[in-house]
Design a protein around this motif. Structure first.
Motif, PDB file in Angstrom:
ATOM      1  N   GLY A  93      75.364 165.762  96.113  1.00 17.73           N
ATOM      2  CA  GLY A  93      75.514 166.106  97.518  1.00 17.73           C
ATOM      3  C   GLY A  93      76.818 165.562  98.032  1.00 17.73           C
ATOM      4  N   MET A  94      76.990 165.643  99.340  1.00 18.62           N
ATOM      5  CA  MET A  94      78.264 165.180  99.901  1.00 18.62           C
ATOM      6  C   MET A  94      78.059 164.049 100.891  1.00 18.62           C
ATOM      7  SD  MET A  94      80.648 168.540 100.310  1.00 18.62           S
ATOM      8  CE  MET A  94      82.156 167.603 100.453  1.00 18.62           C
ATOM      9  N   THR A  95      79.106 163.244 101.040  1.00 19.39           N
ATOM     10  CA  THR A  95      79.117 162.184 102.031  1.00 19.39           C
ATOM     11  C   THR A  95      80.581 161.912 102.356  1.00 19.39           C
ATOM     12  OG1 THR A  95      78.335 159.973 102.565  1.00 19.39           O
ATOM     13  CG2 THR A  95      79.074 160.323 100.329  1.00 19.39           C
ATOM     14  N   SER A  96      80.841 160.981 103.240  1.00 19.64           N
ATOM     15  CA  SER A  96      82.233 160.623 103.475  1.00 19.64           C
ATOM     16  C   SER A  96      82.381 159.112 103.463  1.00 19.64           C
ATOM     17  CB  SER A  96      82.752 161.224 104.768  1.00 19.64           C
ATOM     18  OG  SER A  96      81.704 161.526 105.624  1.00 19.64           O
ATOM     19  N   ILE A  97      83.522 158.672 102.938  1.00 21.52           N
ATOM     20  CA  ILE A  97      83.790 157.235 102.876  1.00 21.52           C
ATOM     21  C   ILE A  97      85.204 156.977 103.399  1.00 21.52           C
ATOM     22  CG2 ILE A  97      82.241 156.847 100.941  1.00 21.52           C
ATOM     23  CD1 ILE A  97      84.881 156.574  99.247  1.00 21.52           C
ATOM     24  N   PHE A  98      85.490 155.715 103.649  1.00 20.70           N
ATOM     25  CA  PHE A  98      86.831 155.343 104.076  1.00 20.70           C
ATOM     26  C   PHE A  98      87.648 154.964 102.852  1.00 20.70           C
ATOM     27  CE2 PHE A  98      84.043 154.501 107.646  1.00 20.70           C
ATOM     28  CZ  PHE A  98      84.732 155.126 108.659  1.00 20.70           C
ATOM     29  N   PHE A 128      93.441 153.602 103.047  1.00 26.33           N
ATOM     30  CA  PHE A 128      94.252 153.732 104.254  1.00 26.33           C
ATOM     31  C   PHE A 128      93.387 153.818 105.504  1.00 26.33           C
ATOM     32  CE2 PHE A 128      96.510 155.973 100.779  1.00 26.33           C
ATOM     33  CZ  PHE A 128      97.529 155.051 100.600  1.00 26.33           C
ATOM     34  N   GLY A 129      92.087 153.727 105.314  1.00 28.25           N
ATOM     35  CA  GLY A 129      91.200 153.818 106.455  1.00 28.25           C
ATOM     36  C   GLY A 129      90.887 155.244 106.855  1.00 28.25           C
ATOM     37  N   GLU A 130      91.329 156.210 106.025  1.00 27.48           N
ATOM     38  CA  GLU A 130      91.018 157.606 106.342  1.00 27.48           C
ATOM     39  C   GLU A 130      89.583 157.915 105.925  1.00 27.48           C
ATOM     40  OE1 GLU A 130      94.034 159.216 103.912  1.00 27.48           O
ATOM     41  OE2 GLU A 130      95.559 159.183 105.486  1.00 27.48           O
ATOM     42  N   TYR A 131      88.973 158.780 106.714  1.00 25.37           N
ATOM     43  CA  TYR A 131      87.593 159.167 106.450  1.00 25.37           C
ATOM     44  C   TYR A 131      87.637 160.390 105.542  1.00 25.37           C
ATOM     45  CZ  TYR A 131      82.734 158.934 108.050  1.00 25.37           C
ATOM     46  OH  TYR A 131      81.377 158.761 108.159  1.00 25.37           O
ATOM     47  N   VAL A 182      79.398 163.698  95.695  1.00 24.28           N
ATOM     48  CA  VAL A 182      78.861 162.705  94.771  1.00 24.28           C
ATOM     49  C   VAL A 182      78.321 163.436  93.545  1.00 24.28           C
ATOM     50  CG1 VAL A 182      77.217 160.830  94.474  1.00 24.28           C
ATOM     51  CG2 VAL A 182      78.236 161.254  96.705  1.00 24.28           C
ATOM     52  N   LYS A 214      86.437 157.559  93.757  1.00 23.76           N
ATOM     53  CA  LYS A 214      85.752 156.327  93.401  1.00 23.76           C
ATOM     54  C   LYS A 214      84.850 156.559  92.189  1.00 23.76           C
ATOM     55  CE  LYS A 214      85.671 152.272  95.342  1.00 23.76           C
ATOM     56  NZ  LYS A 214      86.845 151.610  95.919  1.00 23.76           N
ATOM     57  N   LEU A 233      81.476 154.723  90.359  1.00 18.48           N
ATOM     58  CA  LEU A 233      80.473 153.661  90.392  1.00 18.48           C
ATOM     59  C   LEU A 233      79.759 153.664  89.041  1.00 18.48           C
ATOM     60  CD1 LEU A 233      79.043 154.421  93.929  1.00 18.48           C
ATOM     61  CD2 LEU A 233      80.545 152.554  93.345  1.00 18.48           C
ATOM     62  N   LEU A 260      77.997 157.215  88.843  1.00 18.30           N
ATOM     63  CA  LEU A 260      78.349 158.110  89.926  1.00 18.30           C
ATOM     64  C   LEU A 260      79.852 158.274  90.017  1.00 18.30           C
ATOM     65  CD1 LEU A 260      75.925 156.999  92.746  1.00 18.30           C
ATOM     66  CD2 LEU A 260      75.708 158.927  91.221  1.00 18.30           C
ATOM     67  N   LEU A 292      82.798 159.986  92.670  1.00 20.38           N
ATOM     68  CA  LEU A 292      83.064 160.554  93.987  1.00 20.38           C
ATOM     69  C   LEU A 292      84.349 161.355  93.914  1.00 20.38           C
ATOM     70  CD1 LEU A 292      80.942 158.391  94.960  1.00 20.38           C
ATOM     71  CD2 LEU A 292      82.189 158.449  97.088  1.00 20.38           C
TER      72      LEU A 292
END
Lengths: 118, 207
Positions: B10-15, B18-21, B26, B180, B182, B187, B189
């Protein structure tokens, strides 16, 4: 969904702010990075909605900027937020204050909550 | 080309740093098992065959079970081949996600897109539809319009884009980036969207 919850838990750092709700008047200090320089910009307005949950929670702040309504959505856990200050507690009856978009002038004002509900 | 078979979660969002969302997909990637090693001398090309996702024995054909037994592993749901695999692995070895990829790698993803059923030309080919909704026109907003001239050529040319089954194609999305890894939960990303529904198999190939 478990894997997604795990990812959010691992990778999104939960940030702690003073408690605020829709209807409150807040100042969001947002860090802006321009090249290698950083500055902090304040965005002051009313919180009109909180949405999402957990790591993905966001809130929307609405303000009137020279007669034009401006809304900004902030992720609650954004690393760019320097601080959130609550200036006024608003007295509102719903969780989403979209009706404010149609109102102008005195009608668009949120009454202040004098007595804090427990 | 090194790669791994995964399953879209599925999908999600992380920072990011650089602090970008960043919106990410996944992928549960592996661990895969090397089920066959194809070589230049025997097969005419070099490739690694990987198998992923344990299946029930009763749902697996005897032929496939026999094939996987050679690699010393149980029944698997999916088997894919990766050409010119250059990790040092032998038959029956486990391929783990952290061995294949590093954070920041450019990858392509191969999967089967979501099936959309029988769709009209507007959705299927991006046609604009016919004309106006007003001025008397009333019942053909999403129609294809003319499909060719009249008595000359007296036929509709082959390949004319028309309505029909949409989606469910094998596609390759290139130039994706790994945000990323994991390894403890296998996992991966990946920035952006991947083809297919949740739970669909995707091949992730390193560029």
């Amino acid at each position: 969904m478990d894997a997604i919850d795990y990812v959010r838990e691992q990778l999104v750092e939960k940030r702690q702010w003073s408690d605020f709700k829709p209807g409150d008047n807040v100042v969001v200090s947002y860090r802006i990075v321009e090249g290698d320089k950083q500055r902090i910009q304040d965005f002051r307005g009313d919180v009109i909605q909180m949405s999402g949950h957990g790591a993905n929670r966001t809130f929307t702040v609405r303000k009137m900027s020279s007669g034009v309504g401006v809304e900004r959505i902030f992720p609650l856990n954004s690393v760019h937020i320097d601080g959130i200050k609550v200036l006024k507690r608003g007295k509102v009856r719903r969780a989403k204050l979209f009706y404010l978009r149609e109102l102008v002038g005195k009608k668009a004002k949120i009454k202040e909550r004098t007595q804090l509900r427990n | 080309m090194n790669g791994i078979i995964g399953r879209k979660i599925g999908m999600t969002s992380i920072f990011n740093e650089f602090g970008e969302y960043v919106a990410c997909t996944v992928v549960e990637a592996g661990p895969n098992v090397v089920s066959q090693i194809k070589s230049e001398d025997v097969d005419g090309y070099s490739a690694f065959q990987l198998a992923y996702d344990a299946a029930k024995s009763k749902n697996t054909s005897k032929a496939l079970k026999g094939h996987l037994e050679k690699a010393g592993t149980g029944p698997k749901r999916t088997i894919r081949e990766f050409r010119d695999f250059n990790l040092d692995k032998s038959l029956g070895d486990e391929v783990r996600v952290e061995e294949v990829f590093a954070e920041g790698d450019k990858v392509s993803a191969i999967g089967v897109t979501k099936g959309k059923g029988f769709q009209g030309v507007v959705k299927r080919h991006g046609f604009g539809g016919v004309g106006q909704a007003t001025h008397g026109q009333h019942n053909r907003q999403r129609h294809p319009g003319s499909i060719g001239a009249g008595s000359d050529p007296s036929k509709v040319f082959k390949g004319m884009r028309m309505a029909g089954r949409t989606g469910g194609n094998r596609v390759k999305v290139k130039n994706l980036r790994i945000v990323k890894i994991l390894p403890e939960k296998n996992l991966l990303l990946i920035k952006g969207a991947l083809p297919g529904h949740k739970g669909a198999f995707v091949m992730i190939e390193k560029k």
